[in-house]
Every structure is written in structure tokens, then in C-alpha cells.
Scaffold this active site. Structure first.
Site, PDB file in Angstrom:
ATOM      1  N   LYS A   1       0.834  -1.202   0.000  1.00  0.00           N
ATOM      2  CA  LYS A   1       0.000   0.000   0.000  1.00  0.00           C
ATOM      3  C   LYS A   1       0.871   1.255   0.000  1.00  0.00           C
ATOM      4  O   LYS A   1       0.578   2.232  -0.699  1.00  0.00           O
ATOM      5  CB  LYS A   1      -0.954  -0.023   1.200  1.00  0.00           C
ATOM      6  CG  LYS A   1      -2.048  -1.096   1.058  1.00  0.00           C
ATOM      7  CD  LYS A   1      -2.823  -1.376   2.343  1.00  0.00           C
ATOM      8  CE  LYS A   1      -3.741  -2.589   2.150  1.00  0.00           C
ATOM      9  NZ  LYS A   1      -4.533  -2.924   3.351  1.00  0.00           N
TER      10      LYS A   1
ATOM     11  N   GLN B   1      -4.661  -2.053   9.618  1.00  0.00           N
ATOM     12  CA  GLN B   1      -4.571  -3.358   8.974  1.00  0.00           C
ATOM     13  C   GLN B   1      -5.127  -4.452   9.879  1.00  0.00           C
ATOM     14  O   GLN B   1      -4.779  -4.523  11.059  1.00  0.00           O
ATOM     15  CB  GLN B   1      -3.105  -3.652   8.599  1.00  0.00           C
ATOM     16  CG  GLN B   1      -2.910  -4.895   7.743  1.00  0.00           C
ATOM     17  CD  GLN B   1      -3.520  -4.782   6.348  1.00  0.00           C
ATOM     18  OE1 GLN B   1      -3.609  -3.703   5.786  1.00  0.00           O
ATOM     19  NE2 GLN B   1      -3.945  -5.894   5.795  1.00  0.00           N
TER      20      GLN B   1
ATOM     21  N   ASP C   1     -11.106   2.252   4.106  1.00  0.00           N
ATOM     22  CA  ASP C   1     -11.370   0.814   3.991  1.00  0.00           C
ATOM     23  C   ASP C   1     -12.880   0.528   3.948  1.00  0.00           C
ATOM     24  O   ASP C   1     -13.292  -0.588   3.630  1.00  0.00           O
ATOM     25  CB  ASP C   1     -10.793   0.061   5.205  1.00  0.00           C
ATOM     26  CG  ASP C   1      -9.483  -0.640   4.889  1.00  0.00           C
ATOM     27  OD1 ASP C   1      -9.265  -0.977   3.711  1.00  0.00           O
ATOM     28  OD2 ASP C   1      -8.693  -0.856   5.830  1.00  0.00           O
TER      29      ASP C   1
HETATM   30  N1  GUN Z   1      -6.760  -7.379   5.974  1.00  0.00           N
HETATM   31  C1  GUN Z   1      -7.055  -8.062   4.843  1.00  0.00           C
HETATM   32  N2  GUN Z   1      -7.555  -7.236   3.920  1.00  0.00           N
HETATM   33  C2  GUN Z   1      -7.586  -6.015   4.456  1.00  0.00           C
HETATM   34  C3  GUN Z   1      -8.005  -4.743   3.983  1.00  0.00           C
HETATM   35  O1  GUN Z   1      -8.470  -4.566   2.864  1.00  0.00           O
HETATM   36  N3  GUN Z   1      -7.869  -3.709   4.852  1.00  0.00           N
HETATM   37  C4  GUN Z   1      -7.383  -3.869   6.102  1.00  0.00           C
HETATM   38  N4  GUN Z   1      -7.294  -2.806   6.888  1.00  0.00           N
HETATM   39  N5  GUN Z   1      -6.990  -5.028   6.570  1.00  0.00           N
HETATM   40  C5  GUN Z   1      -7.093  -6.095   5.749  1.00  0.00           C
END
Ligand code: GUN
Length: 312
Positions: free
Chosen positions: A71, A115, A138
Site C-alpha cells: 500500500k 490493517q 477501507d
Molecule cells: N486485511 C485483509 N484485507 C484487508 C483490507 O483490505 N484492509 C485492512 N485494513 N486489513 C485487511
């Protein structure tokens, strides 16, 4: 040797065997990142503040570390600023809430993510609820989830948003189709089940949400026009479980240990070879939904920056 008519027929049949077309997530995600970068270049040229995404990473989960690093890399690629805050797995909920409050109030941060998964001592819902919905790129906050369910403007979770965008850019018909989803996670399965039934394109599907307590999942997938698998069970979906011409979307990315230098490879939920023989469209792993997820987080950050979702 004389070739019989039967053999010729058989050979041409094999030759004509239709293989699915690829929903190329790598290609479409690159197009989306290009589009975002073009907008950021304009923002930069006009001397305005640059969009900024922050990420909070707690603990040592290998996949989570890889995702967050990706990211940060994506931000650099589209021209965003980014910042990453790492906490040990022993961190307290209070420490995390303090950082969230700081980011909520930082006018230079347009959006941020925490995350998942979080360590056991933390209440995941409490953490997510502390995020300002306007910065929740998100789309995990209950307010944004509710807005999604009510078909209001909102940040869509990145993976479902990526799947919708793939279907849209390939102009895959979803109206009136039977869409079967496997898995009911908060990040993929459940939001996807809502989105495929909404009054929009892509959407207007008849949706069946299957999960670990669904007996005989193949009885559902065999009747599906669209199958979306998000269960994390490598090669679960076999060709014999789908109908001819189905659209197959593979959200699985399970690390499977092997003898390579890396020590693992990524495997999808779909048994690609057998499904590709019957499907009309299929996503590969890697190169399907994964890169789309990454691109849509960038898109959501740009939407947060531009106040497209929350107007003020
Ligand atoms: N863990 C797995 N996929 C994601 C996501 O898209 N965002 C976040 N914050 N955690 C994740």
C-alpha cells in the site's frame, strides 16, 4: 496411417474447446492507477496539498506486513504521500486509540487504515468504530457499511470495490443473474452479497450467500451465473462445481509453503485449470482481484481528498 472421420471430429472438438477469457486485474488496476496519477499530477501542478494515506500496522503477521508495504508502494506510484505507524503485538488498545485520534484530527491525512487482523487483546469493532468515517477509506466503519447497504454514497471496502470495477470495465452482465458468494467475512463476502443485489450496475443480481455451515455448496455453485469465492481454501472450487459459461471471481490468496526461495506461493480458492475449461470469464491468482484491491484503496483515498463521499 488413415485417420478416421471419428478422429477428425474428435480433434476439432478438442481444438474448439472454449477456454474462459481472463478478467485481467493487473491490467485494469494499472489503468486505474494511471487515472489517479493523472489527477494527482494536476493537483501538484496547481500547487495544492497532496493526498495523504496513513496506515497502522500492529504485530508481526507476515501477510499483513506485505499488504501494508504494498500500500505504501502504491501511494508512491500514484504520487500520494503516505505514512506508516507500526506497533508491537503487545501494544495496548489505548495506545492504538490514541494514534487513531491523532490521525482523525490531522488535517494533512485524508484517509487511514488499520490493517486487520488485530492481536487478540484488542476489540476489533471498538478500534474500527474509533475511526472517523470520513477518513475510513477501507469502508469498515459501521456508518459506512450502513450507507453501503442503503445505497448511499460511501467508501466501499477495497476488495468488493475492486470486483465491481472489474465487472464494470469488462461490461459483464449482472442484471437478473444468480450470483453465489462463498464466505461471509466483513471484508469481502458479506459486503459483496449486499453490493451484487443493489439497484445499479454491477448489481441487480439474485444473491446467495454461502458459508462454512452451508451443506453441499456445489448444489448452489452449479446453478450460479457468477461465483465469487472468498474462503481461503486453495483450489476448493473445481470445474465440476460450476455451470458452463459461469463467471468465476477468485478472492482467495492463501500462502502455501513450497521449496522456492520465498518458501511459499499464493494459491486461489479456484482450481483454475478445470474451471477455465467451463467458465466464460475467470480471474487468475495472482493478477486478478489482488491488484484491484490495492488500486481501489488509492481510489478511495482520492475520493476522501476530494470530499466526493462526504461533501463538506
Ligand atoms: N486485511 C485483509 N484485507 C484487508 C483490507 O483490505 N484492509 C485492512 N485494513 N486489513 C485487511
Amino acid at each position: 496411417k488413415k485417420i478416421s472421420k471419428f478422429e477428425i471430429n474428435l480433434k476439432s472438438k478438442i481444438k474448439r474447446k472454449k477456454m474462459a477469457q481472463i478478467l485481467d486485474g493487473l491490467k485494469i488496476s494499472n489503468e486505474i492507477k494511471q487515472e489517479i496519477k493523472a489527477e494527482v499530477d494536476k493537483i501538484k501542478a496547481s500547487g495544492k496539498r497532496i493526498p495523504h494515506l496513513s496506515a497502522i500496522l500492529v504485530g508481526n503477521n507476515g501477510a499483513s506486513k506485505a499488504y501494508v508495504n504494498s500500500k505504501v508502494k502504491d501511494c508512491a506510484e500514484v504520487g500520494f504521500e503516505s505514512s506508516l505507524y507500526k506497533f508491537p503485538s503487545t501494544a495496548s488498545e489505548a495506545e492504538l486509540l490514541e494514534k487513531i485520534e491523532e490521525l482523525n484530527n490531522d488535517p494533512n491525512v485524508d484517509g487511514f487504515i488499520v490493517q486487520l487482523p488485530l492481536p487478540k487483546q484488542m476489540d476489533q469493532e471498538k478500534i474500527i468504530m474509533a475511526i472517523n468515517p470520513r477518513k475510513d477509506v477501507d469502508g469498515f466503519h459501521p456508518e459506512n457499511f450502513g450507507r453501503m447497504a442503503l445505497e448511499m454514497d460511501t467508501f466501499l471496502p477495497a476488495t468488493p470495490f475492486g470486483i465491481l470495477t472489474l465487472l464494470e470495465r469488462y461490461n459483464i452482465e449482472t442484471k437478473g443473474k444468480h450470483c453465489v458468494i462463498i464466505g461471509r467475512s466483513r471484508i469481502v463476502g458479506r459486503p459483496m452479497s449486499i453490493l451484487m443485489g443493489r439497484k445499479d450496475f454491477p448489481g441487480n443480481s439474485t444473491v446467495t450467500l454461502t458459508h462454512s455451515y452451508t451443506p453441499h455448496i456445489e448444489e448452489f455453485t452449479k446453478n450460479a451465473d457468477i461465483v465469487i469465492t472468498a474462503l481461503g481454501d486453495p483450489h476448493f472450487l473445481k470445474g465440476e462445481m460450476i455451470k458452463d459459461g459461469a463467471v468465476v471471481i477468485d478472492v482467495g490468496i492463501t500462502r502455501v509453503e513450497d521449496n522456492t526461495e520465498k518458501g511459499y506461493h499464493l494459491a486461489g480458492d479456484v482450481d483454475f485449470d478445470s474451471c477455465a475449461e467451463k467458465a466464460s470469464w475467470i480471474t487468475p491468482v495472482p493478477g486478478g482481484v489482488g491488484p484491484m484491491t490495492r488500486a481501489m484503496l488509492m481510489k478511495n483515498t482520492l475520493l476522501a481528498y476530494k470530499h466526493t463521499i462526504y461533501k463538506d
